[in-house]
Structure formats: structure tokens, C-alpha cells
Write an enzyme that holds these catalytic residues in place. Sequence first.
Site, mmCIF file in Angstrom:
data_model
loop_
_atom_site.group_PDB
_atom_site.id
_atom_site.type_symbol
_atom_site.label_atom_id
_atom_site.label_comp_id
_atom_site.label_asym_id
_atom_site.label_seq_id
_atom_site.Cartn_x
_atom_site.Cartn_y
_atom_site.Cartn_z
ATOM 1 N N GLY A 1 0.845 -1.186 0.000
ATOM 2 C CA GLY A 1 0.000 0.000 0.000
ATOM 3 C C GLY A 1 0.879 1.233 0.000
ATOM 4 O O GLY A 1 1.451 1.592 1.036
ATOM 5 N N SER B 1 1.438 5.107 -0.108
ATOM 6 C CA SER B 1 0.673 6.319 0.204
ATOM 7 C C SER B 1 1.324 7.595 -0.302
ATOM 8 O O SER B 1 0.686 8.646 -0.340
ATOM 9 C CB SER B 1 0.496 6.432 1.718
ATOM 10 O OG SER B 1 1.753 6.622 2.348
ATOM 11 N N GLY B 2 2.608 7.508 -0.641
ATOM 12 C CA GLY B 2 3.373 8.704 -0.973
ATOM 13 C C GLY B 2 4.259 9.134 0.177
ATOM 14 O O GLY B 2 5.108 10.013 0.031
ATOM 15 N N VAL C 1 7.099 8.315 3.367
ATOM 16 C CA VAL C 1 8.401 7.653 3.398
ATOM 17 C C VAL C 1 8.303 6.227 3.922
ATOM 18 O O VAL C 1 9.053 5.343 3.486
ATOM 19 C CB VAL C 1 9.408 8.485 4.232
ATOM 20 C CG1 VAL C 1 8.999 8.534 5.702
ATOM 21 C CG2 VAL C 1 10.825 7.949 4.074
ATOM 22 N N ASP C 2 7.381 5.946 4.830
ATOM 23 C CA ASP C 2 7.295 4.615 5.433
ATOM 24 C C ASP C 2 6.896 3.541 4.422
ATOM 25 O O ASP C 2 7.533 2.489 4.335
ATOM 26 C CB ASP C 2 6.309 4.627 6.602
ATOM 27 C CG ASP C 2 6.763 5.516 7.742
ATOM 28 O OD1 ASP C 2 7.988 5.608 7.963
ATOM 29 O OD2 ASP C 2 5.910 6.125 8.410
ATOM 30 N N SER C 3 5.842 3.794 3.665
ATOM 31 C CA SER C 3 5.414 2.804 2.671
ATOM 32 C C SER C 3 6.430 2.691 1.537
ATOM 33 O O SER C 3 6.626 1.610 0.969
ATOM 34 C CB SER C 3 4.030 3.151 2.124
ATOM 35 O OG SER C 3 4.017 4.422 1.498
ATOM 36 N N MET D 1 -4.195 3.907 -2.703
ATOM 37 C CA MET D 1 -5.614 3.991 -2.356
ATOM 38 C C MET D 1 -6.065 5.434 -2.229
ATOM 39 O O MET D 1 -5.421 6.221 -1.533
ATOM 40 C CB MET D 1 -5.870 3.326 -0.994
ATOM 41 C CG MET D 1 -5.947 1.842 -0.987
ATOM 42 S SD MET D 1 -6.259 1.263 0.713
ATOM 43 C CE MET D 1 -4.607 1.379 1.421
ATOM 44 N N CYS E 1 -10.630 2.441 10.150
ATOM 45 C CA CYS E 1 -10.039 2.468 8.812
ATOM 46 C C CYS E 1 -9.152 1.249 8.580
ATOM 47 O O CYS E 1 -9.201 0.620 7.517
ATOM 48 C CB CYS E 1 -9.239 3.755 8.620
ATOM 49 S SG CYS E 1 -8.499 3.906 6.981
ATOM 50 N N GLY F 1 3.257 0.256 5.576
ATOM 51 C CA GLY F 1 4.353 0.924 6.273
ATOM 52 C C GLY F 1 4.089 1.135 7.751
ATOM 53 O O GLY F 1 4.683 2.027 8.363
ATOM 54 N N CYS G 1 -7.423 9.547 9.576
ATOM 55 C CA CYS G 1 -6.938 8.603 8.575
ATOM 56 C C CYS G 1 -7.496 8.892 7.189
ATOM 57 O O CYS G 1 -8.709 8.946 6.999
ATOM 58 C CB CYS G 1 -7.330 7.189 9.010
ATOM 59 S SG CYS G 1 -6.762 5.891 7.928
#
Length: 370
Positions: free
Chosen positions: A7, A9-10, A12-14, A33, A109, A134, A208
Site C-alpha cells: 500500500g 501512500s506517498g 516515506v514509510d510505505s 488507495m 479504517c 508501512g 486517517c
Amino acid sequence: MKKVIVGISGGVDSSVSAYLLKLRGYDVMGVFMQNWDPYINKESNNDAIKSKLDTCEAEYDYQIASKVCQRLGIKLERINFIKEYWDMVFEPFLDEYKKGLTPNPDILCNKYIKFGAFHKYCFENFDCDYIATGHYADVRFNQANNIYELLEAKDIEKDQTYFLCSLNQSQLSKSIFPLADLTKKEVREIANKIGLDNWDKKDSTGICFIGERNFKNFLHNYIDKKPGKIIDIDTSKEVGTHEGIHFYTIGQRKGLNLGGNSSRYFVCKKDISNNILYVTSNESKLKNLSSVVATCSYFNWIGYVPNNNKVEIRIRHSKNKINGHFKILKDNVVQFEFDSPEVISPGQYIVAYQKGVCLGGGPIKDNINE
């Protein structure tokens, strides 16, 4: 080769999660998403969109996600769960708020969207083996009990197991959390080292998938203002006017707008039927607002119910854990007793832990003062 959907998201973690999975030899694909659209959802007080020259935040994040996936050499798909998010997360969130409760949309969520609708869609459409996110958490299979366990992350300050407390065995069995053994600082260092432009991107805050908003202004899009009296409970005198009793929580000090008196007052009682907010400046009464016992309805046990009823308890994500124990009253109704009094609110989630394992969580139904 096992296929993993990440997933993206944009953030840094993902992004680093996708990189690490490629490094480990997985066939990695990113999926972005979009779960909120301020125009479809009739959000008129959207300062965040205005600050981005009317560019929808989802578009802004998608552009970043696209650049990340190009850099990593992985395919990126885009899917839309706007209706599902509204029906399963946002409407229940609004309903709880209108009742004067303190709901947690992030937990809903994760349960219904990120690990619900998203999981279902990916497994049905992308022929994948696992889903990765992430989140700062970990999962392991406990062979002795034949269950999957949700574990706290190495970075305790960033640990997100509180928000994952409603997951079930099926969801955990197909989940990977690549950041389990990394700190946030280490994640940013990796992103910078491999040349990701979002390595220093600010952490997302707020609700979220909705993002940063003036919370009260945002809710005014969906909940009508209902002004009422603010009364000093000690003198019975009216000291101000509130915009809607649902915007306030027990123990709250900020945002009362009582002029020069604001700093010494805090909320001590909510009379929902008469729309009156009671405040006090008597610090000794704060103890009377604290509780040593709370009952959770619909408590979700992630794996098993431990024989040892002594647990560590987290009553909000940002607060340290406290010691206590639990007693099962019936079905999924669980009563918790704290070793020390805590100020809590109905609707808020209690999440239980033992030795770094997140056992599960549930919303507070009521509390008993000391």
C-alpha cells in the site's frame, strides 16, 4: 517468487517498505488507495486544498507515489474506496461524535479499509501472496498456540499496534510489516540513501486518509452547530458559550474560548440532553473524573484470551501504557481495572498487551469512578 502488494501512500514509510521487500527478493507491486475526496464528500472548509492551489491532496500524494515507484522500478496501480470509507468509517465516526462519544476512525479504517476492502480487492485482482504496509508493527506465527501474533515495533514511540487492535487472524496471516525492526530515523536514512525525494516528507497527521484539517471547522461540514451554555459547576454561573457539546471531551482544557479564564478551566461534565457543558477550575475535582475501572464492548481478541489476566493497557496511542488486569463479563464484553486512576471517555479504545504482544482492543462502554 512470492508476490507482495504494498500500500503506497506517498509517504516515506510505505516507500521504504516497498524497497526493503524488493531487497528481500519479493515480486513487489504498489497500489495507491484514494479513500477521501473533498468534492464528492462535500467538504467546503478545506484549507488544506486551498493551500495546494485547489489540487486535491490525493492527487498530490499520488504524484509522489508515482515518482517513488518509478525510482524503485515497480508497477503502481490506483484504486478507489471513497464510498466504502464513507459507509464503513466516516459515517459511524460521525454517529459516535453526535452521541458525545470519542471515536477512533483510524482503528475503523485499518479494520474495514486497509486490511478489509483493500486486502479483498488485491487478493481478488492481483494474484498476490501477501499485503504489506508501512505500519510500525510486527507479526509472527506462534506455533505453540497455532496463531498469528501482533507485536510492538522496535520504535516504541512510532509503534502503531494501538491502531491495529481490531485485526483478525485472517488479516494478520497475509500481512507483512517491513519496518518492524527499524526506527523512524533509520527509515529516513534509508530513503535518503537510495535517492527518494520524499525522505524528509512530513509525517501525516489528522484523521486517517483525510489529512490535516482544523478539526472543528472540518466537522462543521457534516455536523450542525448547536450552541449552548458553558456553566461553572462550582458557582452555577454561565461563563461562556460552546459551539456543540460533541466537540469537547472530559478533562479538556484547550479550545474553551473563555477569555482570560480559559487557562484555569477544564471540562468536567457533559449534559447532552440539555446541551450544557460544565467546567471547573477546581483541580481536586480532576481526581473525581478519573476512573479505575472501564468496560469495553465488542472487545476484539486478536488471537487467544491469555490465562494470566495481568496486562499492560494503553488508553490512547500517545499515552504510555499502564498496568492493570481484565475480567471477561460475557462474550466480547471485557472489564479492565487500572492500577492507578485514569481520565477516560466512552468511545475511546482500550488496547491490552502482554510482553510486547498486542492482545486486542475495544471501545469503552462506560467507566466507574474511583
